[in-house]
Design a protein around this motif. Sequence first.
Motif, PDB file in Angstrom:
ATOM      1  N   GLY A  15       0.796  -1.219   0.000  1.00 55.88           N
ATOM      2  CA  GLY A  15       0.000   0.000   0.000  1.00 55.88           C
ATOM      3  C   GLY A  15       0.828   1.268   0.000  1.00 55.88           C
ATOM      4  O   GLY A  15       0.282   2.364  -0.217  1.00 55.88           O
ATOM      5  N   GLY A  16       2.100   1.131   0.220  1.00 57.19           N
ATOM      6  CA  GLY A  16       2.987   2.285   0.266  1.00 57.19           C
ATOM      7  C   GLY A  16       3.447   2.732  -1.109  1.00 57.19           C
ATOM      8  O   GLY A  16       3.006   2.203  -2.141  1.00 57.19           O
ATOM      9  N   SER A  17       4.350   3.713  -1.101  1.00 59.41           N
ATOM     10  CA  SER A  17       4.827   4.317  -2.351  1.00 59.41           C
ATOM     11  C   SER A  17       6.346   4.427  -2.343  1.00 59.41           C
ATOM     12  O   SER A  17       6.974   4.553  -1.294  1.00 59.41           O
ATOM     13  N   LEU A  18       6.897   4.389  -3.536  1.00 56.45           N
ATOM     14  CA  LEU A  18       8.312   4.658  -3.759  1.00 56.45           C
ATOM     15  C   LEU A  18       8.459   5.401  -5.074  1.00 56.45           C
ATOM     16  O   LEU A  18       7.621   5.246  -5.973  1.00 56.45           O
ATOM     17  N   ARG A  19       9.520   6.168  -5.179  1.00 58.11           N
ATOM     18  CA  ARG A  19       9.825   6.850  -6.432  1.00 58.11           C
ATOM     19  C   ARG A  19      11.244   6.492  -6.862  1.00 58.11           C
ATOM     20  O   ARG A  19      12.195   6.726  -6.129  1.00 58.11           O
ATOM     21  N   LEU A  20      11.348   5.928  -8.047  1.00 55.63           N
ATOM     22  CA  LEU A  20      12.640   5.599  -8.616  1.00 55.63           C
ATOM     23  C   LEU A  20      13.080   6.693  -9.573  1.00 55.63           C
ATOM     24  O   LEU A  20      12.258   7.297 -10.261  1.00 55.63           O
ATOM     25  N   SER A  21      14.392   6.922  -9.598  1.00 60.03           N
ATOM     26  CA  SER A  21      14.978   7.872 -10.536  1.00 60.03           C
ATOM     27  C   SER A  21      16.106   7.193 -11.288  1.00 60.03           C
ATOM     28  O   SER A  21      16.786   6.314 -10.757  1.00 60.03           O
ATOM     29  N   CYS A  22      16.319   7.631 -12.518  1.00 64.20           N
ATOM     30  CA  CYS A  22      17.416   7.103 -13.332  1.00 64.20           C
ATOM     31  C   CYS A  22      18.009   8.253 -14.127  1.00 64.20           C
ATOM     32  O   CYS A  22      17.280   8.945 -14.862  1.00 64.20           O
ATOM     33  N   VAL A  23      19.311   8.437 -13.978  1.00 65.30           N
ATOM     34  CA  VAL A  23      20.012   9.493 -14.696  1.00 65.30           C
ATOM     35  C   VAL A  23      20.993   8.863 -15.675  1.00 65.30           C
ATOM     36  O   VAL A  23      21.779   7.983 -15.301  1.00 65.30           O
ATOM     37  N   ALA A  24      20.936   9.314 -16.906  1.00 62.23           N
ATOM     38  CA  ALA A  24      21.874   8.865 -17.932  1.00 62.23           C
ATOM     39  C   ALA A  24      22.994   9.884 -18.084  1.00 62.23           C
ATOM     40  O   ALA A  24      22.752  11.094 -18.064  1.00 62.23           O
ATOM     41  N   SER A  25      24.209   9.378 -18.250  1.00 66.20           N
ATOM     42  CA  SER A  25      25.354  10.264 -18.446  1.00 66.20           C
ATOM     43  C   SER A  25      26.292   9.649 -19.479  1.00 66.20           C
ATOM     44  O   SER A  25      26.210   8.473 -19.789  1.00 66.20           O
ATOM     45  N   GLY A  26      27.198  10.475 -19.969  1.00 67.12           N
ATOM     46  CA  GLY A  26      28.122  10.002 -20.986  1.00 67.12           C
ATOM     47  C   GLY A  26      27.861  10.686 -22.308  1.00 67.12           C
ATOM     48  O   GLY A  26      27.309  11.782 -22.367  1.00 67.12           O
ATOM     49  N   ARG A  27      28.230  10.009 -23.385  1.00 63.86           N
ATOM     50  CA  ARG A  27      28.094  10.582 -24.724  1.00 63.86           C
ATOM     51  C   ARG A  27      26.669  10.355 -25.236  1.00 63.86           C
ATOM     52  O   ARG A  27      26.371   9.343 -25.839  1.00 63.86           O
ATOM     53  N   ILE A  28      25.806  11.334 -24.967  1.00 61.09           N
ATOM     54  CA  ILE A  28      24.411  11.249 -25.367  1.00 61.09           C
ATOM     55  C   ILE A  28      24.127  12.314 -26.413  1.00 61.09           C
ATOM     56  O   ILE A  28      24.244  13.505 -26.128  1.00 61.09           O
ATOM     57  N   PHE A  29      23.743  11.872 -27.605  1.00 63.14           N
ATOM     58  CA  PHE A  29      23.342  12.826 -28.633  1.00 63.14           C
ATOM     59  C   PHE A  29      21.856  13.109 -28.522  1.00 63.14           C
ATOM     60  O   PHE A  29      21.425  14.254 -28.486  1.00 63.14           O
ATOM     61  N   SER A  30      21.067  12.053 -28.472  1.00 60.14           N
ATOM     62  CA  SER A  30      19.633  12.223 -28.251  1.00 60.14           C
ATOM     63  C   SER A  30      19.070  10.928 -27.677  1.00 60.14           C
ATOM     64  O   SER A  30      19.641   9.856 -27.867  1.00 60.14           O
ATOM     65  N   ILE A  31      17.951  11.065 -26.991  1.00 63.37           N
ATOM     66  CA  ILE A  31      17.286   9.929 -26.350  1.00 63.37           C
ATOM     67  C   ILE A  31      16.095   9.498 -27.196  1.00 63.37           C
ATOM     68  O   ILE A  31      15.268  10.331 -27.576  1.00 63.37           O
ATOM     69  N   HIS A  32      16.042   8.218 -27.471  1.00 66.25           N
ATOM     70  CA  HIS A  32      14.855   7.687 -28.152  1.00 66.25           C
ATOM     71  C   HIS A  32      13.800   7.266 -27.131  1.00 66.25           C
ATOM     72  O   HIS A  32      12.638   7.661 -27.239  1.00 66.25           O
ATOM     73  N   ARG A  33      14.218   6.523 -26.151  1.00 63.97           N
ATOM     74  CA  ARG A  33      13.279   6.019 -25.146  1.00 63.97           C
ATOM     75  C   ARG A  33      14.027   5.646 -23.887  1.00 63.97           C
ATOM     76  O   ARG A  33      15.156   5.149 -23.940  1.00 63.97           O
ATOM     77  N   MET A  34      13.420   5.875 -22.739  1.00 65.32           N
ATOM     78  CA  MET A  34      13.920   5.363 -21.466  1.00 65.32           C
ATOM     79  C   MET A  34      12.769   4.698 -20.743  1.00 65.32           C
ATOM     80  O   MET A  34      11.595   5.045 -20.959  1.00 65.32           O
ATOM     81  N   GLY A  35      13.116   3.755 -19.906  1.00 64.06           N
ATOM     82  CA  GLY A  35      12.050   3.053 -19.214  1.00 64.06           C
ATOM     83  C   GLY A  35      12.570   2.190 -18.087  1.00 64.06           C
ATOM     84  O   GLY A  35      13.752   2.224 -17.740  1.00 64.06           O
ATOM     85  N   TRP A  36      11.650   1.433 -17.519  1.00 69.86           N
ATOM     86  CA  TRP A  36      11.933   0.576 -16.375  1.00 69.86           C
ATOM     87  C   TRP A  36      11.479  -0.851 -16.667  1.00 69.86           C
ATOM     88  O   TRP A  36      10.373  -1.073 -17.185  1.00 69.86           O
ATOM     89  N   TYR A  37      12.339  -1.771 -16.308  1.00 68.10           N
ATOM     90  CA  TYR A  37      12.041  -3.193 -16.342  1.00 68.10           C
ATOM     91  C   TYR A  37      12.236  -3.724 -14.930  1.00 68.10           C
ATOM     92  O   TYR A  37      12.876  -3.085 -14.094  1.00 68.10           O
ATOM     93  N   ARG A  38      11.693  -4.893 -14.673  1.00 69.42           N
ATOM     94  CA  ARG A  38      11.911  -5.523 -13.377  1.00 69.42           C
ATOM     95  C   ARG A  38      12.083  -7.015 -13.542  1.00 69.42           C
ATOM     96  O   ARG A  38      11.589  -7.616 -14.496  1.00 69.42           O
ATOM     97  N   GLN A  39      12.795  -7.583 -12.579  1.00 61.79           N
ATOM     98  CA  GLN A  39      13.023  -9.024 -12.587  1.00 61.79           C
ATOM     99  C   GLN A  39      12.901  -9.544 -11.172  1.00 61.79           C
ATOM    100  O   GLN A  39      13.674  -9.158 -10.288  1.00 61.79           O
ATOM    101  N   ALA A  40      11.931 -10.404 -10.973  1.00 58.53           N
ATOM    102  CA  ALA A  40      11.734 -11.062  -9.687  1.00 58.53           C
ATOM    103  C   ALA A  40      12.501 -12.385  -9.695  1.00 58.53           C
ATOM    104  O   ALA A  40      12.778 -12.940 -10.771  1.00 58.53           O
TER     105      ALA A  40
END
Length: 117
Positions: A15-40
């Motif tokens: 019932g609780g909440s969490l907020r995930l963040s993800c920062v990309a760094s390095g040689r980035i010209f442009s971003i097509h897509r970012m997202g989240w996957y999970r593995q149990a």
Amino acid sequence: QVQLVESGGGLVQAGGSLRLSCVASGRIFSIHRMGWYRQAPGKQRELVAAITSGDSINYADSVKGRFTISSDYAKNTVYLQMNSLKPEDTAVYYCNGVFNFPVQNNWGQGTQVTVSS
């Protein structure tokens, strides 16, 4: 090479909440897509949510209405707000980024999310 660093995982009660963040760094010209996957444990990695540079969003059916993905691509950052968490959301959450020119598909190291009942 592009690096992805996640933060915000942890232990939360059902019932609780969490907020995930993800920062990309390095040689980035442009971003097509970012997202989240999970593995149990014992399961395959699955898509949770993804957002393109044109703000097209996909969610897994299991998280629709509970999770919200957002981005600030000016800061090369993607977020995942997770509400109404359930024990079955317990998994390692991985940030994924697909970048242009050159095309790259990169993964973060993962962050553990544990939801107790």
